[in-house]
Enzyme design. Sequence first.
Site, PDB file in Angstrom:
ATOM      1  N   GLY A  12       0.817  -1.209   0.000  1.00 21.66           N
ATOM      2  CA  GLY A  12       0.000   0.000   0.000  1.00 21.66           C
ATOM      3  C   GLY A  12       0.856   1.268   0.000  1.00 21.66           C
ATOM      4  N   GLN A  13       0.155   2.405   0.163  1.00 23.49           N
ATOM      5  CA  GLN A  13       0.828   3.704   0.070  1.00 23.49           C
ATOM      6  C   GLN A  13       1.935   3.840   1.121  1.00 23.49           C
ATOM      7  OE1 GLN A  13      -1.353   7.144   1.376  1.00 23.49           O
ATOM      8  NE2 GLN A  13      -0.077   8.578   0.246  1.00 23.49           N
ATOM      9  N   ASP A  35       1.357  -9.061   1.550  1.00 25.61           N
ATOM     10  CA  ASP A  35       0.116  -8.369   1.186  1.00 25.61           C
ATOM     11  C   ASP A  35      -0.789  -9.409   0.542  1.00 25.61           C
ATOM     12  OD1 ASP A  35      -1.830  -6.380   0.199  1.00 25.61           O
ATOM     13  OD2 ASP A  35      -0.219  -4.940   0.561  1.00 25.61           O
ATOM     14  N   ILE A  36      -2.063  -9.020   0.311  1.00 26.88           N
ATOM     15  CA  ILE A  36      -2.955  -9.980  -0.359  1.00 26.88           C
ATOM     16  C   ILE A  36      -2.706 -10.020  -1.866  1.00 26.88           C
ATOM     17  CG2 ILE A  36      -4.910 -10.209   1.246  1.00 26.88           C
ATOM     18  CD1 ILE A  36      -6.270  -7.962  -0.406  1.00 26.88           C
ATOM     19  N   ARG A  37      -1.959  -9.020  -2.380  1.00 29.54           N
ATOM     20  CA  ARG A  37      -1.556  -9.087  -3.786  1.00 29.54           C
ATOM     21  C   ARG A  37      -0.138  -8.561  -3.927  1.00 29.54           C
ATOM     22  NH1 ARG A  37      -5.028  -4.740  -3.311  1.00 29.54           N
ATOM     23  NH2 ARG A  37      -6.833  -6.102  -3.458  1.00 29.54           N
ATOM     24  N   ASP A  53      -3.031 -12.878   3.884  1.00 26.36           N
ATOM     25  CA  ASP A  53      -4.257 -12.162   4.239  1.00 26.36           C
ATOM     26  C   ASP A  53      -4.176 -11.817   5.725  1.00 26.36           C
ATOM     27  OD1 ASP A  53      -6.786 -11.449   5.055  1.00 26.36           O
ATOM     28  OD2 ASP A  53      -7.801 -13.199   4.190  1.00 26.36           O
ATOM     29  N   TYR A 143     -14.555   3.956   9.386  1.00 27.29           N
ATOM     30  CA  TYR A 143     -13.097   3.876   9.542  1.00 27.29           C
ATOM     31  C   TYR A 143     -12.662   4.435  10.903  1.00 27.29           C
ATOM     32  CZ  TYR A 143      -8.190   5.091   8.439  1.00 27.29           C
ATOM     33  OH  TYR A 143      -6.835   5.240   8.438  1.00 27.29           O
ATOM     34  N   LYS A 147     -10.734   2.652  14.046  1.00 24.90           N
ATOM     35  CA  LYS A 147      -9.444   3.110  14.580  1.00 24.90           C
ATOM     36  C   LYS A 147      -9.553   3.468  16.064  1.00 24.90           C
ATOM     37  CE  LYS A 147      -6.708   2.618  11.056  1.00 24.90           C
ATOM     38  NZ  LYS A 147      -5.594   1.643  11.099  1.00 24.90           N
TER      39      LYS A 147
HETATM   40  N1  SER Z   1      -5.861   9.347   5.041  1.00 26.32           N
HETATM   41  C1  SER Z   1      -6.872   8.590   5.682  1.00 26.32           C
HETATM   42  C2  SER Z   1      -8.156   8.687   4.978  1.00 26.32           C
HETATM   43  O1  SER Z   1      -8.376   9.686   4.325  1.00 26.32           O
HETATM   44  C3  SER Z   1      -7.065   9.065   7.095  1.00 26.32           C
HETATM   45  O2  SER Z   1      -6.318   8.301   7.944  1.00 26.32           O
HETATM   46  O3  SER Z   1      -8.952   7.826   5.093  1.00 26.32           O
END
Ligand code: SER
Length: 314
Positions: A12-13, A35-37, A53, A143, A147
């Site tokens: 990921g990023q 990673d999963i891919r 996974d 999200y 968290k």
């Molecule tokens: N950058 C994230 C988002 O925009 C926030 O943690 O979901």
Amino acid sequence: MQKPILILGACGQIGTELTMELRSKYGADSVVASDIREGGEALMASGPFELLDATNYDAIEDVVMHYEIDEVYLMAAMLSATAEKFPMRAWNLNMNSLFNVLNLAKDRKISKIFWPSSIAVFGPSTPKENTPQNTIMEPSTVYGISKQSGERWCEYYFNKFGVDVRSVRYPGLISWKTMPGGGTTDYAVEIYHQALENGRYKCFLKEDTQLPMMYMDDAIRATLNLMEADVSTIRVRSSYNLGSMSFTPQEIAKTIKAHIPDFQMEYQPDFRQQIADSWPSSIDDSYAKKDWGWEPKYDLKSTTSEMLKNLGGK
Ligand code: SER
């Protein structure tokens, strides 16, 4: 010698750059990416990789045993905008992956964890300016709820079982190597790509929406500083506020115009506006500064120069 590290969500990023940095620091073979891919070419060529996974406890345990892993960085997660579309999938991924690594540490199969939290733990009732470490937290996104719950569990596992789990609340992260996926702060990356490719960008947030942001180099440095800090200096076991800059879409556009005078910005807010409106506009990170010496290096101007230079040369 550094004991082996496993990164979940390495493609990921954040994971991509974190993997590369840890490999250059500790040696490629000490850092297992997963990673999963599969990820980008540079990452895949740089050291060991496992398809994994993060919600599968047994699979993670196998890899941990095989490589004699000591530390896990859990970077796999579903971000804010995507999580609003798939609430249960987001909850399951974000929570089960965390429990998997917390339980590995509880059973002493690994000894240290990094798990990222986010400014999304805050909500509409949180003080917006210079948001304190300890304050009202009533997140209004799927999200953010995941968290915030994760933070409570991290602190609980530390207090109850002595699990050495460390965390920061990342602001929006700006980087050029790997695209972000499914976040509300993604506009601050897309804008540079579009500016270079088309000279224009249609922004999904309003012009005056101010959010806390950070250049990826700073985010990686913060992460490694926290993980290397002496255990006695770490007073926060939920997650540390982490800050560097705050800006609005209008302000980032202005810094781009300084390089690309014809750059045009349009505004067409969508459902992500409401998410952004629920988050802080700036962050008080004095605990991170005091406890483990956090100090950001990049501001908006230097971030824009770096982004345009690196993306332009790609
Ligand atoms: N950058 C994230 C988002 O925009 C926030 O943690 O979901």
